[in-house]
Every structure is written in C-alpha cells, then in structure tokens.
Design a protein around this motif. Structure first.
Motif, PDB file in Angstrom:
ATOM      1  N   MET A 128      -0.723  -7.695 -12.834  1.00 12.34           N
ATOM      2  CA  MET A 128      -0.011  -6.577 -12.233  1.00 12.34           C
ATOM      3  C   MET A 128       1.432  -6.567 -12.758  1.00 12.34           C
ATOM      4  O   MET A 128       2.150  -7.540 -12.595  1.00 12.34           O
ATOM      5  CB  MET A 128      -0.032  -6.731 -10.711  1.00 12.34           C
ATOM      6  CG  MET A 128       0.456  -5.513  -9.981  1.00 12.34           C
ATOM      7  SD  MET A 128       0.192  -5.613  -8.220  1.00 12.34           S
ATOM      8  CE  MET A 128      -1.300  -4.660  -8.057  1.00 12.34           C
ATOM      9  N   ALA A 129       1.822  -5.470 -13.376  1.00  9.62           N
ATOM     10  CA  ALA A 129       3.165  -5.351 -13.950  1.00  9.62           C
ATOM     11  C   ALA A 129       4.175  -5.044 -12.848  1.00  9.62           C
ATOM     12  O   ALA A 129       3.905  -4.258 -11.943  1.00  9.62           O
ATOM     13  CB  ALA A 129       3.188  -4.255 -14.997  1.00  9.62           C
ATOM     14  N   ARG A 130       5.332  -5.681 -12.946  1.00  5.27           N
ATOM     15  CA  ARG A 130       6.389  -5.458 -11.958  1.00  5.27           C
ATOM     16  C   ARG A 130       7.587  -4.850 -12.664  1.00  5.27           C
ATOM     17  O   ARG A 130       8.212  -5.478 -13.506  1.00  5.27           O
ATOM     18  CB  ARG A 130       6.766  -6.783 -11.303  1.00  5.27           C
ATOM     19  CG  ARG A 130       7.677  -6.638 -10.113  1.00  5.27           C
ATOM     20  CD  ARG A 130       7.730  -7.950  -9.328  1.00  5.27           C
ATOM     21  NE  ARG A 130       8.655  -7.885  -8.231  1.00  5.27           N
ATOM     22  CZ  ARG A 130       8.382  -7.377  -7.041  1.00  5.27           C
ATOM     23  NH1 ARG A 130       7.184  -6.887  -6.812  1.00  5.27           N
ATOM     24  NH2 ARG A 130       9.278  -7.350  -6.082  1.00  5.27           N
ATOM     25  N   ILE A 131       7.887  -3.594 -12.309  1.00  6.00           N
ATOM     26  CA  ILE A 131       8.999  -2.869 -12.921  1.00  6.00           C
ATOM     27  C   ILE A 131       9.896  -2.351 -11.805  1.00  6.00           C
ATOM     28  O   ILE A 131       9.416  -1.730 -10.856  1.00  6.00           O
ATOM     29  CB  ILE A 131       8.492  -1.695 -13.795  1.00  6.00           C
ATOM     30  CG1 ILE A 131       7.616  -2.233 -14.926  1.00  6.00           C
ATOM     31  CG2 ILE A 131       9.640  -0.893 -14.347  1.00  6.00           C
ATOM     32  CD1 ILE A 131       6.940  -1.167 -15.747  1.00  6.00           C
ATOM     33  N   ALA A 132      11.184  -2.592 -11.921  1.00  5.24           N
ATOM     34  CA  ALA A 132      12.194  -2.143 -10.949  1.00  5.24           C
ATOM     35  C   ALA A 132      11.862  -2.591  -9.529  1.00  5.24           C
ATOM     36  O   ALA A 132      12.081  -1.870  -8.563  1.00  5.24           O
ATOM     37  CB  ALA A 132      12.352  -0.623 -11.001  1.00  5.24           C
ATOM     38  N   GLY A 133      11.299  -3.809  -9.404  1.00  5.74           N
ATOM     39  CA  GLY A 133      10.980  -4.359  -8.098  1.00  5.74           C
ATOM     40  C   GLY A 133       9.743  -3.784  -7.448  1.00  5.74           C
ATOM     41  O   GLY A 133       9.513  -3.985  -6.262  1.00  5.74           O
ATOM     42  N   VAL A 134       8.922  -3.063  -8.222  1.00  2.16           N
ATOM     43  CA  VAL A 134       7.706  -2.443  -7.676  1.00  2.16           C
ATOM     44  C   VAL A 134       6.510  -2.924  -8.491  1.00  2.16           C
ATOM     45  O   VAL A 134       6.545  -2.908  -9.728  1.00  2.16           O
ATOM     46  CB  VAL A 134       7.798  -0.904  -7.755  1.00  2.16           C
ATOM     47  CG1 VAL A 134       6.520  -0.254  -7.274  1.00  2.16           C
ATOM     48  CG2 VAL A 134       8.964  -0.402  -6.947  1.00  2.16           C
ATOM     49  N   ASN A 135       5.454  -3.346  -7.811  1.00  4.50           N
ATOM     50  CA  ASN A 135       4.209  -3.693  -8.495  1.00  4.50           C
ATOM     51  C   ASN A 135       3.476  -2.399  -8.807  1.00  4.50           C
ATOM     52  O   ASN A 135       3.019  -1.707  -7.897  1.00  4.50           O
ATOM     53  CB  ASN A 135       3.325  -4.581  -7.616  1.00  4.50           C
ATOM     54  CG  ASN A 135       3.932  -5.942  -7.384  1.00  4.50           C
ATOM     55  OD1 ASN A 135       4.650  -6.463  -8.238  1.00  4.50           O
ATOM     56  ND2 ASN A 135       3.671  -6.515  -6.234  1.00  4.50           N
TER      57      ASN A 135
END
Length: 122
Positions: free
Chosen positions: A1-8
């Motif tokens: 699961m990619a985490r970008i800008a604190g969001v999964n």
C-alpha cells in the motif's frame, strides 16, 4: 500500500483515481500530477515502482497544498471571515448556509435535524 501525503492510497485502483483519496486532489490535479511525474494514468498503483511513487510524492509536496496544510488554510480563512464580522462570517458562526441558499425549507445539512415547535398542532 503506497503512502503519499500521509494517506494510504488503494493499490488496486488506477493512479488517477487513487490520488483522489488525498484531500485537495481532484480529477484535474490527479491527471496533472501523473503528467508531471511521467506516469500513464491507466496504470495501477500496485504496478508502480518505488521510484515512481517517490516521484509522485515529490511532485505533490513541491507543487500542491494538500491534506493538513490545506485544511488549516481553509480553517484560517473561515476564522478570518468570522473575526471580521462580515455576512459570510456571521453565516459560518450561526451554522447556516453561506452561499445564498434558501433556509425557509431545506438547509437541513447545515442546520441539523428539525426541532419541533411547541404548541404547533393541526
């Protein structure tokens, strides 16, 4: 699961759709981010390499205001209107619709559930 800008972001969705899970990114910005990062929008998130995810993350961090910063900025703008005492600020303070919608009927989203009036019988 990619985490970008604190969001999964979800792994099984297309990149443009998955980026919309970040607050402040809609369809147009998601397509723009993919274009800047050089990723085809049809690819799935689970097909992306770590370097591509890093490239997306850096693009978002450098060019866009998202998540906490955006929420804070909006809250500060609303507080400024309330402190000024302008019409929009008063509407925010009272929890009523701000953009000219009618309140005689409807507006239940902003006003909350209907309150019964004592002695009103037919």
């Amino acid at each position: 699961m990619a985490r970008i800008a604190g969001v999964n972001i979800p792994t099984n969705k297309r990149v443009t759709i998955a980026l919309r899970y970040i607050h402040g990114i809609g369809p147009a910005k998601a397509a723009e981010i993919c274009e800047k990062a050089g990723i085809t929008p049809e690819r799935r998130v689970n097909e992306l390499s770590d370097s591509e995810v890093l490239q997306i993350r850096e693009t978002i961090d450098s060019d866009y205001m998202v998540e906490g910063d955006l929420r804070r900025d909006v809250a500060v703008n609303i507080k400024r209107l309330m402190d000024q005492g302008c019409y929009r600020g008063l509407r925010h303070r009272r929890g009523l619709p701000v953009r000219g919608q009618r309140t005689h009927t409807n507006a239940r989203t902003r006003k909350g559930p209907a309150k019964p009036i004592a002695g009103k019988k037919k």
